[in-house]
Design a protein around this motif. Structure first.
Motif, PDB file in Angstrom:
ATOM      1  N   THR A 144     -89.109 -16.746  14.150  1.00  0.00           N
ATOM      2  CA  THR A 144     -88.600 -17.565  14.898  1.00  0.00           C
ATOM      3  C   THR A 144     -89.082 -17.733  16.400  1.00  0.00           C
ATOM      4  N   LEU A 147     -89.888 -21.375  17.269  1.00  0.00           N
ATOM      5  CA  LEU A 147     -89.117 -22.172  17.628  1.00  0.00           C
ATOM      6  C   LEU A 147     -89.179 -22.264  19.353  1.00  0.00           C
ATOM      7  N   ASN A 150     -86.366 -22.470  22.073  1.00  0.00           N
ATOM      8  CA  ASN A 150     -85.001 -22.915  21.479  1.00  0.00           C
ATOM      9  C   ASN A 150     -84.748 -21.645  20.647  1.00  0.00           C
ATOM     10  N   PHE A 154     -80.985 -21.731  18.989  1.00  0.00           N
ATOM     11  CA  PHE A 154     -81.037 -21.613  17.525  1.00  0.00           C
ATOM     12  C   PHE A 154     -79.884 -20.656  17.068  1.00  0.00           C
ATOM     13  N   HIS A 315     -80.762 -26.999  10.326  1.00  0.00           N
ATOM     14  CA  HIS A 315     -80.974 -26.585  11.781  1.00  0.00           C
ATOM     15  C   HIS A 315     -82.313 -26.361  12.273  1.00  0.00           C
ATOM     16  N   TRP A 316     -83.089 -25.576  11.476  1.00  0.00           N
ATOM     17  CA  TRP A 316     -84.515 -25.113  11.749  1.00  0.00           C
ATOM     18  C   TRP A 316     -85.445 -26.630  11.932  1.00  0.00           C
ATOM     19  N   TYR A 319     -84.762 -28.343  15.189  1.00  0.00           N
ATOM     20  CA  TYR A 319     -85.541 -27.855  16.476  1.00  0.00           C
ATOM     21  C   TYR A 319     -86.952 -27.888  16.259  1.00  0.00           C
TER      22      TYR A 319
END
Length: 355
Positions: A144, A147, A150, A154, A315-316, A319
């Motif tokens: 993660t 990201l 973010n 997230f 959602h992934w 972003y």
């Protein structure tokens, strides 16, 4: 007659072993070995000079051993006595080799039964032992950190989904072996520092870590990097409490010195939980309030796991993470720790069934 019976018996054994077992046995061996070991070995592996030499040697050895006893046994018969209905042997006289082979086979069979039972018992114990945390429906989202800034946005968006009970940002997932280590000692035993210093593993967590895994505090409180003072606070497990020399005394408020320099105040105590394999003794652990980016662990509460994963991936993608969407479940990772024992149990069971 003996001059012809013995070589003939051995040759017959060789022919039977080669025709019945050689290529079919080799093919079956590859299939069974690949299935049990998780590896891939094809027939081509055996088609080289070294493997062929070993195979021919084993064929000769097994043929000789398989034909030697029956050949000598048959050659001892007298044709005239056999035709008269007498084998020419004394019934009361025991054959030492035959008795030894029966005892040996019985011993091997008994040992395999006992070994199979022990392995299954150990595997059942390891897979059903209470770990000190709830591993069920723990979903880990890898990488993660891709990201960027973010990552927490997230996580917060995932928390708005009623199928997600809790979420924590961490790289310290039980069972993955990803943790730091350090030397620590209790400040109140500083005069005996060289004898009281111990090795401790380190988890760096946020305030949602313990609730997400269902880890219960025995004493004290949780920690969070959101509280400035908690950067010098620590939660320890019971193994650390014992090895630091505090026994069953209350550790709250006491000071731990790390690497002979930085001091941490104990604000919480958790019961020992198996953050590594259950095959290992639970080692001392320091839980520090410090965000460690890299993964998000979710406690989910839904039967529609595929639907949840589909929404999480959307959602992934929204972003625009720089890495692929990857995930795993903690209980599956936990089960994979004992794949060697599972393979062993299969091998023992197969050996027992082949008796």
């Amino acid at each position: 007659m003996a001059d012809h019976t013995i070589p003939g018996g051995i040759c017959n054994a060789h022919t039977f072993f080669h025709d019945a077992c050689a290529w079919p046995g080799l093919f079956c061996y590859c299939l069974i070995f690949n299935d049990l070991s998780g590896k891939h070995i094809g027939i081509g592996f055996f088609l080289n000079y070294k493997a062929l030499g070993i195979g021919i040697g084993l064929t000769l050895l097994v043929g000789v051993l398989a034909g030697l006893y029956p050949a000598f046994f048959l050659s001892s018969f007298r044709i005239i006595n056999v035709l008269k209905g007498s084998l020419g042997t004394e019934p009361a006289k025991k054959n030492l080799l035959q008795s030894s082979l029966v005892v040996f086979q019985f011993t091997v069979s008994t040992a395999l039964i006992i070994a199979t039972f022990i392995v299954y018992q150990q595997l059942h114990f390891m897979q059903n032992k209470k770990l000190g945390y709830d591993k069920d429906q723990l979903l880990v989202l890898n990488d993660t950190y891709t990201l960027g800034n973010n990552e927490y946005a997230f996580k917060d968006q995932l928390m708005r989904d009623n199928r997600v009970a809790s979420a924590t940002v961490t790289t310290n997932i039980p069972g993955n072996g990803n943790m730091e280590g350090t030397e620590i000692y209790a400040k109140d035993r500083q005069s005996d520092e060289t004898k009281s210093e111990i090795h401790s593993n380190i988890y760096r967590v946020d305030g949602n870590y313990l609730p997400t895994l269902g880890i219960k505090l025995i004493a004290g409180r949780n920690i969070s990097p959101e509280f400035p003072g908690d950067t010098s606070s620590v939660i320890i497990n019971q193994a650390a409490q014992r090895e630091l020399g505090w026994g069953n005394t209350d550790p709250l408020g006491k000071t731990i010195v790390r690497s002979g320099r930085r001091e941490f105040t104990v604000v919480g105590l958790v019961a020992d939980f198996n953050y590594a394999s259950v095959k290992d003794k639970v080692a001392p652990l320091m839980i520090l309030a410090n965000h460690r980016h890299g993964a998000i662990m979710l406690k989910i509460k839904t039967a529609d796991v595929s639907g949840l994963l589909s929404d999480v991936k959307k959602h992934w993608d929204d972003y625009k993470a720089s890495g692929p969407f990857r995930y795993y479940f903690v209980d599956e990772q936990f089960a994979s720790l004992y794949s060697a024992e599972q393979r062993t149990s299969k091998i023992l069971l197969l050996s027992r069934l082949s008796q």
